[in-house]
Design a protein around this motif. Structure first.
Motif, PDB file in Angstrom:
ATOM      1  N   ASP A 221       2.264  59.993 147.302  1.00  0.00           N
ATOM      2  CA  ASP A 221       2.068  61.149 148.336  1.00  0.00           C
ATOM      3  C   ASP A 221       1.961  62.224 147.533  1.00  0.00           C
ATOM      4  O   ASP A 221       2.627  62.496 146.693  1.00  0.00           O
ATOM      5  CB  ASP A 221       3.392  61.259 149.161  1.00  0.00           C
ATOM      6  N   GLY A 228      -2.603  64.299 151.965  1.00  0.00           N
ATOM      7  CA  GLY A 228      -2.205  62.851 152.102  1.00  0.00           C
ATOM      8  C   GLY A 228      -1.915  62.450 150.762  1.00  0.00           C
ATOM      9  O   GLY A 228      -1.231  63.118 149.847  1.00  0.00           O
ATOM     10  N   GLU A 229      -2.270  61.242 150.336  1.00  0.00           N
ATOM     11  CA  GLU A 229      -2.218  60.683 149.395  1.00  0.00           C
ATOM     12  C   GLU A 229      -3.425  60.724 148.251  1.00  0.00           C
ATOM     13  O   GLU A 229      -4.506  61.233 148.632  1.00  0.00           O
ATOM     14  CB  GLU A 229      -1.949  58.942 149.457  1.00  0.00           C
TER      15      GLU A 229
END
Length: 440
Positions: A221, A228-229
């Motif tokens: 994360d 987001g990631e």
């Protein structure tokens, strides 16, 4: 134009831009065809009209965008079907028939057809051709270098124009409406293609700088909701921790000269490398005294402070030493930084960059950004070796897309040239459309 008929009998017109005309066509002056109107509104409450290169538009006076007047009661009335002409700027101005009632600047020219034997749209095609083909330009007066090359009233009134019969004016208008609509539809398709290619280009860059090249890499994360990631082995850091940034100085017009140290402006930042298309120069002694630390070095990146442009250009050896104007920001890796110039170029063209600009500008009516915004921005930071691989992959993929965009741009340019040539041929009698069938 070989697919079209030509008039069987023509004669020399005696007008340089017209050359030969059909023998039964007449010549006349604008003063005998048009009647200039000057109707001052005197009251408020009218729609304010703007004359753009896409036609007469109703101006949004509520948003605060653009140059606005405090008192529109002093503007002149424009009625539906009036001609409205920005004759104050023959370089970027235009003319159109208004579809609206409203008011426009008292500096503009509003006029009407003064006889029923003249077809408005035939003369609109001719007037617009005079802008596009710069036929009016030699008649202009003023200061073209600052966008004030105007067509005086006397030159407008005395302008000599071809006048076919009214029936031919109708036929020429029908022909041009049909043929230019087909060309415009093709141009619109190419413009949409360019938009899609640019979206694809943006997606390629954005994915590379936020997700990397390995689709199987472990992710983590980022801590940023909209991002987001990101790959687990990447770092995140502040923009200005790794990138040295400096906006160009504000310089007054009385410091502009015709020679000296080049001043970089937005028109210089449109390609991969900063262009030498200099319009303004600064005194070398004044640069040494005040602006020497703003000079650019080879390899520096220059971006515009407009969040909508996405333009980034590199300083080559032929533009070293120039000074960027305010509104341009110079970028270079910090001393002992863990970032490459090529990766910086990718970052400032990505959604990672633009989304943060939007968030940082939230609630502001100002569409530009500056060093203050960049200092708050976060960036991804892979290892140097991975940055090089990402930059190389992005360059290869975007090069292919850029080639397709360039081809589409060339197609649009060719179609626009054909459109202009077709209009010119029809309104000046170089082709005979009296027997032209629309179905063909």
């Amino acid at each position: 134009m070989s697919r079209y008929n030509i008039y069987p009998e023509c004669h020399e017109s005696g007008i340089a831009w017209l050359n030969k005309l059909p023998t039964h066509w007449e010549l006349d002056r604008f003063k005998n065809i048009f009647k200039i109107q000057k109707r001052i509104a005197g009251t408020l409450g009218h729609d304010v009209l703007s004359i753009t290169q896409k036609g007469v538009k109703i101006k949004d006076t509520e948003s605060g965008d653009g140059q606005l007047s405090m008192d529109y009661s002093k503007y002149q009335i424009v009625k539906k079907d009036d001609f409205a002409m920005n004759h104050m700027d023959l370089l970027t101005g235009y003319v159109d028939i208004s579809k609206f009632d409203g008011v426009t600047s008292p500096d503009y020219r509003v006029f009407t057809i003064n006889e029923q034997k003249h077809h408005p749209r035939y003369f609109l095609y001719l007037l617009q051709l005079c802008y596009i083909a710069k036929i009016f330009y030699p008649l202009g007066q003023g200061a073209a270098q600052i966008g004030r090359w105007r067509l005086p009233t006397e030159a407008f009134n005395e302008f000599v124009t071809p006048v076919p019969t009214y029936r031919e004016q109708q036929l020429i208008t029908t022909f041009l409406d049909h043929e230019t609509a087909k060309i415009d539809a093709l141009i619109e398709k190419q413009q949409r293609l360019i938009e899609l290619l640019k979206e694809k280009r943006q997606a390629v860059i954005s994915h590379a700088v936020t997700k990397g090249l390995n689709p199987n890499a472990p992710m983590k994360d980022s801590g940023v909701e909209w991002l987001g990631e990101v790959p687990a082995h990447w770092g995140m850091t502040k923009f200005h921790y790794e990138i040295d940034l400096l906006e160009g100085p504000g310089i007054l017009a009385n410091d502009f000269h015709d020679e000296g140290v080049p001043l970089l402006r937005i028109q210089n930042v449109k390609d991969e490398f900063v262009s030498r298309d200099y319009k303004t120069y600064l005194s070398p002694s004044k640069v040494r005294a005040k602006w020497d630390h703003f000079r650019v070095a080879q390899g520096d990146l220059i971006i515009s402070c407009s969040a909508t442009t996405g333009l980034v250009s590199e300083v080559g050896e032929d533009t070293v030493g120039a000074v960027p104007y305010t509104g341009l920001i110079r970028l270079r890796p910090q001393v002992k930084a863990s970032i490459t110039k090529e990766f910086i170029r990718c970052l400032v063209q990505s959604d990672l960059f633009f989304e943060q600009i939007k968030l940082l500008q939230s609630g502001s009516t100002i569409q530009h950004f500056g060093p203050y915004h960049l200092q708050q921005m976060h960036i991804t930071l892979p290892a140097l070796t991975e940055q090089n691989k990402i930059a190389k992959a992005v360059k290869e993929k975007t090069a292919r897309l850029d080639k397709l965009i360039s081809i589409a741009d060339q197609q649009i340019e060719l179609m626009q040239e054909r459109r202009t040539a077709l209009i010119s041929a029809a309104v000046t009698g170089k082709i005979d459309v009296r027997d032209w069938p629309a179905a063909a």
